[in-house]
Design a protein around this motif. Structure first.
Motif, PDB file in Angstrom:
ATOM      1  N   GLY A 107       0.784  -1.229   0.000  1.00  0.00           N
ATOM      2  CA  GLY A 107       0.000   0.000   0.000  1.00  0.00           C
ATOM      3  C   GLY A 107       0.811   1.272   0.000  1.00  0.00           C
ATOM      4  O   GLY A 107       0.245   2.366   0.026  1.00  0.00           O
ATOM      5  N   SER A 108       2.153   1.175  -0.044  1.00  0.00           N
ATOM      6  CA  SER A 108       2.956   2.395  -0.108  1.00  0.00           C
ATOM      7  C   SER A 108       2.918   3.021  -1.495  1.00  0.00           C
ATOM      8  O   SER A 108       3.355   4.150  -1.686  1.00  0.00           O
ATOM      9  CB  SER A 108       4.403   2.097   0.296  1.00  0.00           C
ATOM     10  OG  SER A 108       4.994   1.162  -0.579  1.00  0.00           O
ATOM     11  N   LEU A 109       2.386   2.276  -2.458  1.00  0.00           N
ATOM     12  CA  LEU A 109       2.192   2.764  -3.823  1.00  0.00           C
ATOM     13  C   LEU A 109       0.785   2.392  -4.248  1.00  0.00           C
ATOM     14  O   LEU A 109       0.361   1.253  -4.065  1.00  0.00           O
ATOM     15  CB  LEU A 109       3.229   2.121  -4.742  1.00  0.00           C
ATOM     16  CG  LEU A 109       3.394   2.672  -6.147  1.00  0.00           C
ATOM     17  CD1 LEU A 109       3.812   4.138  -6.110  1.00  0.00           C
ATOM     18  CD2 LEU A 109       4.437   1.853  -6.905  1.00  0.00           C
ATOM     19  N   ASP A 110       0.044   3.360  -4.786  1.00  0.00           N
ATOM     20  CA  ASP A 110      -1.356   3.095  -5.158  1.00  0.00           C
ATOM     21  C   ASP A 110      -1.497   2.574  -6.578  1.00  0.00           C
ATOM     22  O   ASP A 110      -2.162   1.563  -6.808  1.00  0.00           O
ATOM     23  CB  ASP A 110      -2.189   4.362  -4.967  1.00  0.00           C
ATOM     24  CG  ASP A 110      -2.346   4.734  -3.509  1.00  0.00           C
ATOM     25  OD1 ASP A 110      -3.033   3.987  -2.801  1.00  0.00           O
ATOM     26  OD2 ASP A 110      -1.766   5.743  -3.072  1.00  0.00           O
ATOM     27  N   VAL A 111      -0.916   3.276  -7.542  1.00  0.00           N
ATOM     28  CA  VAL A 111      -1.011   2.852  -8.935  1.00  0.00           C
ATOM     29  C   VAL A 111       0.315   3.101  -9.639  1.00  0.00           C
ATOM     30  O   VAL A 111       1.119   3.934  -9.216  1.00  0.00           O
ATOM     31  CB  VAL A 111      -2.142   3.581  -9.697  1.00  0.00           C
ATOM     32  CG1 VAL A 111      -3.504   3.248  -9.114  1.00  0.00           C
ATOM     33  CG2 VAL A 111      -1.907   5.090  -9.703  1.00  0.00           C
ATOM     34  N   VAL A 112       0.502   2.382 -10.735  1.00  0.00           N
ATOM     35  CA  VAL A 112       1.656   2.586 -11.612  1.00  0.00           C
ATOM     36  C   VAL A 112       1.124   2.970 -12.978  1.00  0.00           C
ATOM     37  O   VAL A 112       0.193   2.327 -13.493  1.00  0.00           O
ATOM     38  CB  VAL A 112       2.515   1.309 -11.711  1.00  0.00           C
ATOM     39  CG1 VAL A 112       3.702   1.535 -12.635  1.00  0.00           C
ATOM     40  CG2 VAL A 112       2.995   0.879 -10.338  1.00  0.00           C
ATOM     41  N   LEU A 113       1.698   4.002 -13.588  1.00  0.00           N
ATOM     42  CA  LEU A 113       1.278   4.473 -14.904  1.00  0.00           C
ATOM     43  C   LEU A 113       2.442   4.357 -15.874  1.00  0.00           C
ATOM     44  O   LEU A 113       3.563   4.770 -15.555  1.00  0.00           O
ATOM     45  CB  LEU A 113       0.828   5.938 -14.839  1.00  0.00           C
ATOM     46  CG  LEU A 113      -0.238   6.297 -13.792  1.00  0.00           C
ATOM     47  CD1 LEU A 113      -0.505   7.800 -13.825  1.00  0.00           C
ATOM     48  CD2 LEU A 113      -1.521   5.522 -14.037  1.00  0.00           C
ATOM     49  N   GLY A 114       2.184   3.814 -17.053  1.00  0.00           N
ATOM     50  CA  GLY A 114       3.257   3.723 -18.029  1.00  0.00           C
ATOM     51  C   GLY A 114       2.900   2.859 -19.214  1.00  0.00           C
ATOM     52  O   GLY A 114       1.736   2.495 -19.423  1.00  0.00           O
TER      53      GLY A 114
END
Length: 311
Positions: free
Chosen positions: A146-153
């Motif tokens: 949960g330290s990162l919500d989404v990844v975009l790329g």
């Protein structure tokens, strides 16, 4: 006293009702079971607690000292369990002070974040956004904890594990830009003109090989790259003041064209279009706040996808 590993936790609800009613018949009615079944449950409670729990008296059933000591802790535990099992509360963006963390390439930052900041400023002024650069290794542990919500790329570059959710945002294709008064390239360059020119490359790692170069290698060809920068920020300014060609995603090229005088032209190399995606962990699929963030990014992606690629 019973051991937690062997104690039947299903008996806690029956205990709470028995303590409230202090009557087996009424407790059975509350639990929608027969009096016989409730008597059996009380018997099991007595066995597991090694205590009579309720004792008959002229004034009715009376709890033992152990039972009285357990009433409030058990009630609090059941209330907490009930709260946990309830449907998640609706997310109110207007009052939320949630912080979201997004991993993205600078390309996705450039296209997504200006619109996302506008949406948040209008509808969720207390929400914070923290953006991190994507790394070479896919950040699966950060998505899980949960330290990162989404990844975009780029979906093909990220290549996320199959168990993660991956949503298409928009499509793009390669283009190239030159300064508007370029002395040799005035229109769509031929492959010969393209290879004869000097080129600029955006490479975060400093590698002198991009998707176009990989395709050229297949054709037994090579272009001269004499300027490499690690990010998009300075690229349009450099190209606008030089005779170099910069090849980059079309939608980014159009955005650059609004900043400096550039011509956006097709790349004379056959390359497939590619998908830009948003990736998240299924652990957070039902989280209302997380869902709200994804909806905002999806909306922005759809608007980008709706703009035609004119090459």
């Amino acid at each position: 006293m019973a051991n937690l590993r062997t104690f039947d936790l299903n008996l806690l609800l029956a205990f709470d009702i028995l303590m409230r009613e202090r009557n087996v018949t009424r407790a059975a009615e509350c639990m929608f079971v027969t009096q016989s079944a409730m008597s059996h449950t009380l018997h099991r409670l007595r066995q597991q607690l090694n205590d009579p729990v309720l004792i008959k008296s002229p004034a009715g059933m009376q709890p033992t000292a152990l039972a009285l000591a357990l009433v409030e802790p058990v009630r609090s535990l059941l209330q907490e369990m009930e709260r946990l099992l309830e449907a998640p509360q609706a997310f109110d963006p207007a009052s939320s002070q949630r912080r979201f963390t997004i991993a993205a390439t600078d390309y996705m930052e450039f296209l997504i974040l200006p619109e996302l900041s506008k949406l948040i400023e209008q509808s969720a002024p207390g929400v914070d956004i923290h953006v991190k650069r994507t790394e070479s290794a896919f950040p699966l542990p950060q998505l899980e904890n949960g330290s990162l919500d989404v990844v975009l790329g780029f979906a093909s570059v990220l290549n996320p594990p199959a168990h993660l959710h991956c949503e298409h945002l928009f499509t793009d294709r390669m283009a190239c830009v030159v300064r508007q008064d370029h002395p040799r390239i005035k229109a769509a360059p031929s492959l010969e003109d393209y290879l004869a020119a000097t080129h600029m490359l955006i490479s975060r790692t400093g590698d002198k090989l991009g998707v176009i170069d990989e395709k050229l290698v297949e054709l037994g060809l090579e272009r001269r790259i004499n300027f490499i920068v690690p990010h998009f920020l300075s690229a349009p300014l450099i190209v606008a003041q030089s005779n170099m060609i910069l090849s980059l995603p079309y939608r980014l090229a159009i955005a650059f064209q609004k900043l400096v005088p550039l011509d956006v032209l097709p790349v004379p190399v056959s390359l497939p279009d590619y998908d830009l995606a948003m990736i998240w962990h299924p652990l957070w699929e039902k989280d209302p706040a997380h869902g709200w963030l994804r909806e905002q990014i999806t909306l922005i992606g759809r608007n980008i996808d709706a703009s035609e690629i004119l090459l």
